[in-house]
Design a protein around this motif. Structure first.
Motif, PDB file in Angstrom:
ATOM      1  N   SER A 121       0.815  -1.218   0.000  1.00 49.78           N
ATOM      2  CA  SER A 121       0.000   0.000   0.000  1.00 49.78           C
ATOM      3  C   SER A 121       0.844   1.261   0.000  1.00 49.78           C
ATOM      4  O   SER A 121       0.354   2.342  -0.355  1.00 49.78           O
ATOM      5  CB  SER A 121      -0.927   0.002   1.214  1.00 49.78           C
ATOM      6  OG  SER A 121      -0.165  -0.064   2.420  1.00 49.78           O
ATOM      7  N   SER A 132       5.242   3.407  -4.307  1.00 54.60           N
ATOM      8  CA  SER A 132       4.994   4.508  -5.243  1.00 54.60           C
ATOM      9  C   SER A 132       4.525   3.945  -6.580  1.00 54.60           C
ATOM     10  O   SER A 132       4.676   2.743  -6.862  1.00 54.60           O
ATOM     11  CB  SER A 132       6.267   5.328  -5.460  1.00 54.60           C
ATOM     12  OG  SER A 132       7.231   4.550  -6.168  1.00 54.60           O
ATOM     13  N   SER A 133       3.990   4.808  -7.419  1.00 57.92           N
ATOM     14  CA  SER A 133       3.550   4.390  -8.748  1.00 57.92           C
ATOM     15  C   SER A 133       4.705   3.779  -9.529  1.00 57.92           C
ATOM     16  O   SER A 133       4.543   2.752 -10.202  1.00 57.92           O
ATOM     17  CB  SER A 133       2.972   5.592  -9.495  1.00 57.92           C
ATOM     18  OG  SER A 133       2.621   5.254 -10.813  1.00 57.92           O
ATOM     19  N   ASP A 186      -1.145   1.866  -6.030  1.00 56.82           N
ATOM     20  CA  ASP A 186      -1.418   3.063  -6.822  1.00 56.82           C
ATOM     21  C   ASP A 186      -1.444   2.656  -8.299  1.00 56.82           C
ATOM     22  O   ASP A 186      -0.402   2.529  -8.940  1.00 56.82           O
ATOM     23  CB  ASP A 186      -0.338   4.117  -6.571  1.00 56.82           C
ATOM     24  CG  ASP A 186      -0.581   5.407  -7.363  1.00 56.82           C
ATOM     25  OD1 ASP A 186      -1.548   5.448  -8.158  1.00 56.82           O
ATOM     26  OD2 ASP A 186       0.210   6.358  -7.211  1.00 56.82           O
ATOM     27  N   SER A 210      -2.965   4.316 -10.835  1.00 62.60           N
ATOM     28  CA  SER A 210      -3.601   5.458 -11.491  1.00 62.60           C
ATOM     29  C   SER A 210      -2.974   5.858 -12.819  1.00 62.60           C
ATOM     30  O   SER A 210      -3.483   6.743 -13.492  1.00 62.60           O
ATOM     31  CB  SER A 210      -3.584   6.669 -10.550  1.00 62.60           C
ATOM     32  OG  SER A 210      -2.256   6.984 -10.164  1.00 62.60           O
ATOM     33  N   ARG A 256     -10.104   4.658  -9.348  1.00 62.13           N
ATOM     34  CA  ARG A 256      -9.141   5.770  -9.296  1.00 62.13           C
ATOM     35  C   ARG A 256      -9.203   6.657 -10.547  1.00 62.13           C
ATOM     36  O   ARG A 256      -9.011   7.869 -10.462  1.00 62.13           O
ATOM     37  CB  ARG A 256      -7.716   5.232  -9.155  1.00 62.13           C
ATOM     38  CG  ARG A 256      -7.369   4.670  -7.796  1.00 62.13           C
ATOM     39  CD  ARG A 256      -5.970   4.043  -7.822  1.00 62.13           C
ATOM     40  NE  ARG A 256      -5.629   3.408  -6.563  1.00 62.13           N
ATOM     41  CZ  ARG A 256      -4.950   4.006  -5.573  1.00 62.13           C
ATOM     42  NH1 ARG A 256      -4.558   5.255  -5.712  1.00 62.13           N
ATOM     43  NH2 ARG A 256      -4.668   3.346  -4.470  1.00 62.13           N
TER      44      ARG A 256
END
Length: 1135
Positions: A883, A886-887, A909, A911, A940
């Motif tokens: 969780s 980072s992307s 993430d 996104s 998202r």
């Protein structure tokens, strides 16, 4: 068409008895011009102008093209030749030497147009293939080979395909030495033909004496280009001390053959004092020897690092691939000069060149921006992983430079492969003119889906809404063009005109190629009726487009005159891109020609060299109708054909047939060697890919020279374990110490996996470690061949055999590395073979090493669940809980995400398109993980509204598109689906309900339409696995053309019930590769009559074989150990 009155004064040399032929030729000429050019006047094009040479230079190629020249009889050709000036003859020859069929070229050469004179005047002109054979034949008729001087040979070398081993044997010794000293021997072309290479080597030793007696002066004269032509036996005879004295002469030498490079490197090391002396080499020795040691990690680590650093600019120039870069970098990091990245200035960094890509991310992230800026031009060829390139770009951007919005075309050219570090948004932020004006740079990059779509979107903006004239320059980026983007391109945008001088550089997917072929037909007409608009020169332009896109009916409708030979010649190098349906269609086309009595008598070696690669579907009976003297040439070119679309029984049949037609060196006679007690190099060297059809009894008969000269090719074949083990046993019988030599270990490559534990124990660890880089590279090449074959014939090798082979590879690598834990450098050097790491191996990787190799490990797909779990555990130890990733961490994780739980995937993430394109490209997820991943992304980025999803986003999702709920799929835009259909159709993880939902989009009028029977072949190819979502009744409506467009990999994904909708007639349309892709579950859903039709199409009846382990999706047939004997019996009968 209007023509002026004929002026017979310009053709008065034609005897009266040929005047009738002249009138007929004139009529045909006028008709041809009308059909190909439309209405033109005789003031521009007429037969009389053609014969008199009365035409303008710009009209020469249209006036004197093969189709018009074929209208002329011998007398007319002679008249024309007498009237043409030298410049016009040169224009005609430059065209004919690449486009004419062999009969036509031979005819014009015999009647006054001497194309050899053209070659003498134009020293840059080279001739390949069948045309070269005609040219050399003509040269021999005019002047016996034994009398050729160096000038004759220099011209002949420019048509090397026509030179035979007998020609080389006849070469005068003094001429040979002069040619060698002048650098006029094209060693690369000679090495493509084993017989010619062997003849040249023999001639060389006849002229210079035995290889073991060559001193440094002789070696210096030969230079690197000649040395690399030597066979292994001759390299082994080289005097090490003489060799090392002449090393500077070999600096430019590049050994393509890894076995030869290993053998030569071993000689170099011996000449410089042996392996035990490497640590004492000075910088001069290192500079001379490094080119032959970069592939030897053990030798590189023994070198004095500081001495190596002194000559790094010279050594780095020899880096050929990522593994070389890794081996060099690992040694340099031990030097004082390159141990601290923060101290590197632009001069030091520039000296590293492309080897910088071998340094780990933890090193490159600390290089200063000033050093990077100053060295950019030298680093543009570095083959960085995306994350490492991204880190370098971040350093530059943090310093205020290299911001996407301000980049110029010159900036992109300077950065080269470092541009792989930009994301889709970065490319979209660049000035449109920059993308347009530096497009050739971008087209040559290995960009991922999301990046490519960013580039293409910006290109369309720069070009006014579509790709325009840049479409023909898109290279591999074309593959990422959406369906509507391809459809809106014009014939001219793609430079499809046969008359165009501009190149076409695109690599289309199959469905794209079919769309483009439709554009060609719409523009220049159907090929039916001997349409003369379809010529060899056209197909030479279209190449991959025609290879992938030509349909069975298109091929069948093509003209049936001599031009078909030049058409097929133009496509032979792309034969591996074709489906079995296509190669069968080309084969059928040939049957109508070469099996006709009139044509069969004219089918000679030259024609065979043009088309024999397409004869792999001929039966033995058909071959036997041909001139027996041509069969050895046919077999040599059959050996160049792709075998992955043929059942093993057919590969074996062709192998046996060709062994019955071996031209023996000692007698020059064609001899049946299929039942001989031994098989030597003479017997198998020309088999090429047919070596993959050798059986146990064959390998048991291989002689020592057969093994030494051909093992490199044979070891990469997708052999059964029984044949592989028999081969290993034969190697030991021939030489009990065979596996104690590092050069032999390189040649064996993947075959080493067949050694049992005690046999492997006897292999010297030092030799294995020194050879590991090349061994692993050969393992990767073998894996590629196996993967290709598995698309249709996965059942040929049981899961038990695959596991046994994987375990064998693991033993080999573990022994070679001999380390308690794997370093990142070792993991990266393994490449895709790193999937042999066990869960225990992965757990033992040190944290810092794992971080450096994180993206490398995440880029691999063939992990088991246990391995993925171990990788995910390591990732969480290195980067924290999922969780918190980072992307960019998620993007680099790639396949490792498959080791996370569904709940953990829900917290990532997700996104960005970059992240989804990375993790979605791997087929490693279960249904729950896919649902969680899609739901996470959906919430998202789309606010959980399916109508918002566009085509770019759907493409980027990859396998996570199979995590969408059925109702979400149905709510998607049909237009967005249509543009991304080929991406969705390539997925392997969608369940039946999802396939049905996607099929409903496919049937939307804004996609492919509700009438499935009206879908084009391009539509079917695009839709791919989504065909599994149509109904059983709809499946029954598919035509032969549509079924021909279904790939074997797609067939495997069709649900059994849906597949059972095919009638016996429809099943009979399947090719062998399609039929063999049908899984056991699909067979079990068929009626007895359907199954019989499937077997008649080429499948093996596996319907009564079940997987006792429950059918875990491991392949078309999950075979248990108990059932292996039964499967072996079936394969012996049917394959």
């Amino acid at each position: 068409m209007t023509c002026t009155a004929a002026s017979f004064s310009t053709v008065n040399r034609i005897p009266r008895k040929y005047q009738g032929a002249l009138v007929l030729a004139r009529e045909r000429f006028n008709e041809l011009m009308l059909n190909t050019l439309g209405p033109v006047t005789g003031d521009v094009f007429s037969l009389d102008k053609m014969l008199s040479g009365n035409t303008s230079r710009e009209n020469i190629k249209e006036m004197y093209k093969p189709d018009t020249l074929r209208l002329l009889d011998d007398s007319m050709i002679k008249t024309m030749a007498d009237n043409l000036n030298i410049d016009y003859k040169d224009e005609i020859c430059s065209d004919m030497l690449t486009k004419a069929d062999t009969e036509l070229l031979d005819s014009i050469m015999k009647h006054g147009i001497d194309c050899e004179d053209t070659m003498t005047r134009h020293i840059g002109l080279e001739v390949d293939g069948a045309q070269a054979k005609i040219m050399v034949d003509m040269k021999r008729r005019e002047k016996p080979t034994i009398t050729w001087d160096s000038d004759d040979w220099k011209v002949a070398m420019r048509m090397a395909d026509g030179i035979t081993d007998d020609d080389i044997s006849d070469m005068d010794a003094d001429v040979l030495l002069k040619m060698v000293e002048d650098g006029s021997i094209d060693s690369d072309k000679l090495s493509q033909d084993p017989k010619k290479q062997r003849a040249f080597n023999t001639k060389l030793t006849d002229s210079l004496g035995s290889v073991d007696l060559w001193d440094s002066k002789k070696l210096e004269k030969l230079g690197g280009d000649i040395i690399k032509t030597l066979c292994l036996e001759d390299i082994a005879k080289l005097d090490p001390s003489a060799l090392t004295k002449a090393l500077d002469s070999f600096e430019s030498s590049t050994f393509v053959d890894s076995v030869k490079r290993g053998a030569f490197g071993k000689k170099v090391i011996a000449g410089l004092g042996g392996a035990d002396n490497i640590e004492h080499w000075n910088s001069s020795y290192i500079r001379q020897a490094a080119a032959y040691c970069l592939n030897n990690p053990k030798a590189m680590m023994k070198m004095d690092a500081d001495q190596l650093a002194e000559v790094v600019d010279s050594v780095a120039g020899h880096v050929k691939n990522k593994r070389d870069a890794i081996n060099l970098a690992k040694s340099l990091m031990e030097s004082s000069k390159f141990s601290d990245p923060s101290t590197l200035d632009s001069t030091k960094l520039s000296s590293l060149g492309s080897s910088l890509s071998g340094f780990p991310p933890s090193f490159t992230k600390d290089i200063s921006s000033s050093a990077l800026k100053g060295a950019m031009d030298s680093l543009r060829g570095c083959d960085f992983l995306r994350g490492q390139a991204k880190s370098i770009l971040k350093t530059l951007r943090d310093s205020g430079s290299f911001e996407p919005s301000s980049l110029s075309p010159e900036d992109l050219e300077s950065a080269g492969k470092i541009l792989k570090g930009f994301d889709k948004d970065d490319f979209e932020a660049m000035p449109a003119d920059t993308i347009r004006d530096s497009f050739s740079t971008l087209a040559n990059l290995d960009l991922k889906m999301d990046q490519a779509r960013g580039v293409l979107k910006k290109l369309k903006s720069a070009m006014g809404g579509d790709f325009g004239v840049k479409a023909a320059e898109m290279g591999s980026l074309f593959h990422y063009a959406a369906r509507s983007e391809v459809e809106e391109l014009s014939f001219d945008d793609l430079r499809l005109s046969c008359k165009s001088e501009e190149t076409i550089d695109i690599d289309p997917a199959t469905d794209q190629a079919k769309v483009i072929m439709d554009k060609i037909v719409n523009k220049i007409g159907s090929p039916a009726g001997n349409n003369a608009n379809f010529t060899g020169s056209c197909f030479a332009r279209w190449k991959k487009i025609a290879a992938k896109g030509a349909s069975k009916s298109f091929i069948g409708d093509l003209r049936s005159d001599n031009e078909i030979y030049t058409i097929m010649d133009a496509l032979k190098d792309n034969e591996a891109d074709m489906t079995e349906t296509q190669t069968k269609a080309w084969s059928a086309k040939l049957e109508t020609l070469v099996l006709d009595e009139e044509f069969a008598n004219k089918f000679d070696d030259s024609k065979a060299s043009q088309v024999a690669i397409f004869m792999k579907h001929f039966s033995d009976a058909q071959f036997e109708k041909l001139n027996r003297l041509v069969i050895p040439t046919i077999c040599r070119y059959l050996g160049k054909a792709a075998m992955h679309t043929l059942p093993l029984r057919n590969v074996t049949r062709l192998k046996t047939f060709c062994l019955k037609h071996i031209v023996r060196d000692d007698t020059g006679s064609i001899t049946d060697r299929s039942s001989s007690k031994s098989l030597d190099d003479n017997d198998i060297r020309d088999l090429g890919n047919l070596m993959c059809g050798l059986e146990e009894n064959d390998v048991k008969k291989l002689s020592s020279d057969a093994v030494s000269s051909n093992l490199g090719r044979l070891s990469r074949c997708p052999l059964s374990n029984s044949v592989g083990k028999a081969l290993v046993k034969r190697l030991k019988e021939l030489d009990s110490s065979y596996f104690e030599d590092g050069v032999n270990l390189i040649a064996c490559g993947p075959m080493l996996a067949y050694l049992n534990e005690s046999e492997l124990d006897s292999v010297p660890s030092a030799e294995l470690a020194s050879s590991l880089t090349d061994i692993v590279q050969n393992m990767e090449e073998a894996d590629k061949e196996r993967t290709q074959r598995d698309e249709a014939f996965k059942a040929e090798l049981s899961e038990t055999e695959r596991t046994e082979f994987m375990d064998g590879k693991r033993r080999v690598v573990n022994k070679a590395l001999d380390e308690a834990s794997y370093s990142c450098a070792k993991i990266e050097s393994l490449g895709s073979t790193a999937v042999i790491l066990t869960a225990e191996d992965i757990a033992g990787i040190a944290s810092d090493e794992f971080k450096d190799c994180f993206e490398t490990l995440g880029s691999l797909s063939k992990w088991t669940n246990d391995q993925l779990s171990a990788l995910a555990t390591q990732a969480k130890q290195a980067h924290g809980q999922a969780s918190a990733w980072s992307s960019e961490t998620v993007r680099q994780a790639g396949s490792i995400v498959g080791g996370l739980t569904a709940d953990e995937i829900g917290t990532l993430d997700l996104s960005s398109a970059a992240v989804m394109a990375s993790i979605g490209s791997h087929d490693v997820y279960n249904s729950a993980q896919l649902v969680s991943g899609f739901g996470n992304w959906f919430a998202r980025t789309q606010s959980s509204t399916a109508t918002n999803i566009d085509a770019d986003e759907l493409m980027a999702l990859g396998n996570f598109a199979c995590g969408a709920a059925d109702d979400a799929i149905r709510a998607m835009s049909a237009v967005a689906y249509s543009d991304s259909a080929s991406t969705i159709g390539a997925l392997t993880t969608c369940e039946e309900g999802q396939l049905t939902a996607y099929a409903s989009l496919a049937k939307n009028e804004n996609a492919f339409g509700s009438d499935i029977s009206a879908w084009s072949e391009a539509d079917v190819a695009s839709i791919g696995s989504v065909l599994g979502g149509i109904t059983k009744a709809e499946m029954s409506t598919m035509s032969e053309k549509q079924i021909s467009a279904i790939s074997p990999s797609t067939i495997q994904k069709i649900p059994s019930l849906t597949f059972s909708g095919l009638s016996e007639v429809q099943l009979s349309w399947l090719t062998s590769s399609q039929a063999n892709a049908v899984t056991v579950e699909m067979q079990q859903a068929l009626t007895a009559d359907q199954l019989e039709a499937l077997v008649d199409a080429g499948a093996v009846d596996l319907s009564d074989i079940t997987d006792e382990e429950g059918g875990n999706g491991a392949g078309p047939v999950g075979t248990s150990a108990i059932l292996l004997p039964l499967l072996s019996v079936l394969f012996a009968i049917f394959w």
